[in-house]
Design an enzyme around this catalytic site. Structure first.
Site, PDB file in Angstrom:
ATOM      1  N   GLU A 149       0.976  -6.581  -5.488  1.00 49.11           N
ATOM      2  CA  GLU A 149       1.903  -6.671  -4.478  1.00 49.11           C
ATOM      3  C   GLU A 149       3.199  -7.286  -4.763  1.00 49.11           C
ATOM      4  O   GLU A 149       4.306  -7.127  -4.231  1.00 49.11           O
ATOM      5  CB  GLU A 149       1.217  -7.222  -3.069  1.00 49.11           C
ATOM      6  CG  GLU A 149       1.162  -8.789  -3.144  1.00 49.11           C
ATOM      7  CD  GLU A 149      -0.184  -9.304  -3.799  1.00 49.11           C
ATOM      8  OE1 GLU A 149      -0.777  -8.444  -4.620  1.00 49.11           O
ATOM      9  OE2 GLU A 149      -0.670 -10.383  -3.412  1.00 49.11           O
ATOM     10  N   HIS A 190      -2.045  -9.856  -8.852  1.00 43.37           N
ATOM     11  CA  HIS A 190      -1.401  -9.500  -7.733  1.00 43.37           C
ATOM     12  C   HIS A 190      -0.402  -8.716  -7.756  1.00 43.37           C
ATOM     13  O   HIS A 190       0.617  -8.737  -8.040  1.00 43.37           O
ATOM     14  CB  HIS A 190      -0.649 -10.912  -7.101  1.00 43.37           C
ATOM     15  CG  HIS A 190      -1.584 -11.776  -6.397  1.00 43.37           C
ATOM     16  ND1 HIS A 190      -2.249 -11.821  -5.505  1.00 43.37           N
ATOM     17  CD2 HIS A 190      -2.301 -12.742  -7.341  1.00 43.37           C
ATOM     18  CE1 HIS A 190      -3.265 -13.030  -5.289  1.00 43.37           C
ATOM     19  NE2 HIS A 190      -3.051 -13.312  -6.715  1.00 43.37           N
ATOM     20  N   CYS A 247      -7.447 -10.081  -6.377  1.00 38.56           N
ATOM     21  CA  CYS A 247      -7.697 -11.616  -6.798  1.00 38.56           C
ATOM     22  C   CYS A 247      -9.283 -12.046  -6.426  1.00 38.56           C
ATOM     23  O   CYS A 247     -10.160 -11.528  -6.786  1.00 38.56           O
ATOM     24  CB  CYS A 247      -6.688 -12.388  -6.747  1.00 38.56           C
ATOM     25  SG  CYS A 247      -6.700 -13.945  -7.600  1.00 38.56           S
TER      26      CYS A 247
HETATM   27  N1  GLN Z   1      -9.606 -18.476  -5.272  1.00 35.56           N
HETATM   28  C1  GLN Z   1      -9.831 -17.566  -6.646  1.00 35.56           C
HETATM   29  C2  GLN Z   1      -9.372 -18.206  -7.704  1.00 35.56           C
HETATM   30  O1  GLN Z   1      -8.874 -19.394  -7.851  1.00 35.56           O
HETATM   31  C3  GLN Z   1      -8.789 -16.245  -6.241  1.00 35.56           C
HETATM   32  C4  GLN Z   1      -7.251 -16.886  -6.355  1.00 35.56           C
HETATM   33  C5  GLN Z   1      -6.629 -15.875  -5.458  1.00 35.56           C
HETATM   34  O2  GLN Z   1      -6.932 -14.883  -4.748  1.00 35.56           O
HETATM   35  N2  GLN Z   1      -5.254 -16.011  -5.518  1.00 35.56           N
HETATM   36  O3  GLN Z   1      -9.741 -17.623  -8.844  1.00 35.56           O
END
Ligand code: GLN
Length: 596
Positions: free
Chosen positions: A557, A555, A426
């Site tokens: 995970e 994600h 992410c």
């Molecule tokens: N801050 C980033 C976004 O809003 C990544 C979010 C995250 O890592 N869950 O896109």
């Protein structure tokens, strides 16, 4: 005489009036509940005493996993007033777990999904914030028809109705309700009271209470002590709840003597006192519970018999747990995995990442050692090079805001240049793209638009706000939940997944800015996963000239389990093993040099 007669007539009348008033009142209160109970679902409540953090979620998930041949639906009650934990910093209560339906829920749902082989739903998470939200909306809609809205019955009714509704909607055999916190916490009182009332509605054979407490072994006495447990049983009894099973969390198996003592105080048979010992791998807990006879207790109390279906999964589970145990004692290889983020002070902030690594490690018969690198504290590339020289793989996990991101970008640079296996999750993927744009494409001002909220001037917003989220207030603008990802044929991503269409879970507000995609790809970065529905969203990236440099906007995970590890973590560790062998060889060469 006359006076006495009047008295005789008057008293029954009075009584009758009183009774009528009471039944009417009760009817409103009880009727709605009786009506809602489907007469089929069994309820298991798990409460905690003495201390928080004893592993109530794991205990609940473990009980559930023993019963997984039934339709078990987990429910988590949290006493805080947030509607969900989505707005909370992970340092508060651990990571925010994201469900396929987009629900942002307590990290215990991670345990439920991993142990029960189910997909959670947002309705299964009940915070006190949600309870009050429902209650106050109903009040404004006039649903209480002139009544005084009170904690009892109205708050407890909302809670019970929620349980009954889930039981019905899911056609659940068993509703496994974990009540957060410890008995005696003010904020959880209404959940406990609702559980007590529910017991009376559904009847004893349809309801089981399991209570998890702590059995300390003080240094001086070297003896298991039951006093804190006695007190917490007392606290529970005071609230009208009599546990059927008491689980004693202890560093060693409970002795017969302590079990007898607890049984006596708890008014239960000695065999209903179960040990939950400290273990290296939480996946051992269901096996321990089974050995202690937990399943029989539950089946007997709830008067149910286990459907007889072959359970290959339990055998595989046991085999993998043995591999973990073996590697904890005497590891075949210990791979050092760096997790580089800003929430390093609380391990639970990255709970699912740790679990996903453990799953993959079990399948590869290795052990993972986690090196938490605080990217707020590391600011020179030399420093990072020294730290990463001794690791076998680097993970830059998800995150928000500007704190610690320059450190993360330096970590990415070192991992890319020194060809250390890398997985950016992410925010980790977004920052990998920023690093590539800065150092490979020469876009010096490359950054994410996210940091402009903190007053940082962003010249080239390589990462920008998602198109649909532009101009909206921050509140509920995240793109959340399961989405399809289309993988480029022939890419490493497609090879890793062995498929070209996958589904993973997302939680982000920003994305790779499409205006820069061509320029970045011309310099050797490949966007190997894209959104199927929304053409322009880059969901995965890789650098082919690197042995393993992969980023994912989702994600992975969150969907990894012991039986089915995430392909991304599995392949990351496979490459980490290659680096481990290489590092070992290099060390031997250095050793040999020292000898001469
Ligand atoms: N801050 C980033 C976004 O809003 C990544 C979010 C995250 O890592 N869950 O896109």
């Amino acid at each position: 005489m006359f006076g006495v007669k009047i008295f005789y007539i008057f008293i029954p009348l009075l009584n009758c009036g009183f009774m009528l008033a009471r039944t009417n009142e009760n009817e409103d209160f009880v009727m709605s509940q009786d009506d809602s109970y489907n007469g089929k679902t069994k309820f298991i409540f798990i409460t905690g005493g003495v201390l928080s953090g004893l592993g109530k979620g794991i205990a609940a998930a473990s009980i559930g996993s023993l019963l997984s041949r039934f339709k078990v639906v987990p429910v988590k009650c949290d006493g805080y007033l947030n509607i969900d934990p989505g707005t909370m910093n992970p340092i508060e209560h651990g990571e925010v777990f994201v469900l396929d339906d987009g629900g942002e829920v307590d990290m215990d749902f991670g345990h439920y999904e991993r142990f029960l082989n189910i997909k959670g739903k947002k309705e299964w998470s009940l915070t006190m914030g949600k309870v009050f939200d429902t209650l106050l909306k109903s009040e404004r809609e006039g649903k209480y028809a002139g009544k005084t809205v009170q904690f009892i019955p109205h708050v407890t009714d909302v809670i019970k109705n929620h349980f009954f509704k889930i039981a019905d909607n899911e056609n659940a055999d068993i509703l496994l309700v974990e009540i957060g916190g410890t008995v005696g916490d003010l904020e959880n009182e209404f959940f406990i009271e609702a559980a007590r009332q529910l017991f009376h509605i559904v009847g004893s054979e349809n309801c089981l209470f399991a209570h998890l407490t702590y059995i300390p072994i003080p240094k001086g006495t070297k003896e298991q002590k039951s006093k804190p447990t006695q007190m917490s049983i007392h606290d529970l009894n005071e609230r009208g709840i009599y546990p059927d099973v008491i689980i004693g969390r202890c560093e060693e198996m409970l002795t017969q003597k302590i079990k007898e003592k607890i049984a006596l105080y708890g008014n239960i048979p000695t065999k209903n006192v179960i040990s939950e010992i400290d273990v290296d791998s939480v996946y051992e807990i269901p096996i321990g519970f089974q050995e202690e006879g937990m399943l029989d207790i539950v089946l007997k109390k709830l008067r149910i018999t286990m459907p007889s279906v072959a359970n290959q999964e339990m055998d595989d589970w046991k085999r993998l747990v043995d591999v973990c145990k073996q590697n904890n004692k005497n590891p075949r290889k210990t791979l050092n995995i760096a997790i580089c983020g800003k929430y390093t002070q609380l391990e639970d902030s990255y709970a699912s990442i740790h679990e996903a690594l453990k799953h993959a490690a079990a399948h590869l018969n290795v052990k993972c050692k986690f090196e938490m690198i605080d990217t707020e504290k590391t600011d020179t590339i030399e420093e990072i090079k020294v730290q990463l020289a001794k690791v076998d793989a680097v993970i830059v996990p998800g995150g928000f805001g500007s704190r610690g991101i320059e450190g993360k970008i330096l970590v990415v640079q070192v991992a890319r240049e020194l060809k250390i296996p890398f997985l950016g999750i992410c925010y980790g993927m977004q920052l990998a793209v920023v690093e590539f744009a800065r150092n490979k494409c020469g876009i010096k001002g490359a950054n994410t638009a996210e940091v402009s909220a903190d007053g940082i001037d962003v010249k080239d917003a390589i990462i920008d706000i998602l198109p649909g989220k532009r101009g909206l207030p921050l509140g509920d603008t995240l793109r959340k939940g399961g989405q399809d990802v289309f993988l480029k044929s022939g890419s490493l991503a497609a090879k890793i997944y062995g498929a070209e269409l996958i589904r993973e879970r997302f939680r982000h507000r920003y994305e790779v800015n499409h205006d820069y995609v061509k320029r970045i790809e011309e310099h050797g970065l490949v966007f190997s996963g894209r959104s199927v529905k929304e053409e322009n969203i880059m969901q995965m990236m890789e650098i082919p000239e690197h042995p393993f440099f992969v980023g994912c906007q989702f994600h992975p995970e969150l969907t990894s389990t012991l039986l089915k590890p995430s392909p991304l973590f599995y392949n990351l560790l496979k490459m980490a093993e290659v680096r481990f062998d290489y590092r070992l060889e290099e060390l031997h060469i250095l050793d040999a040099k020292n000898l001469r």
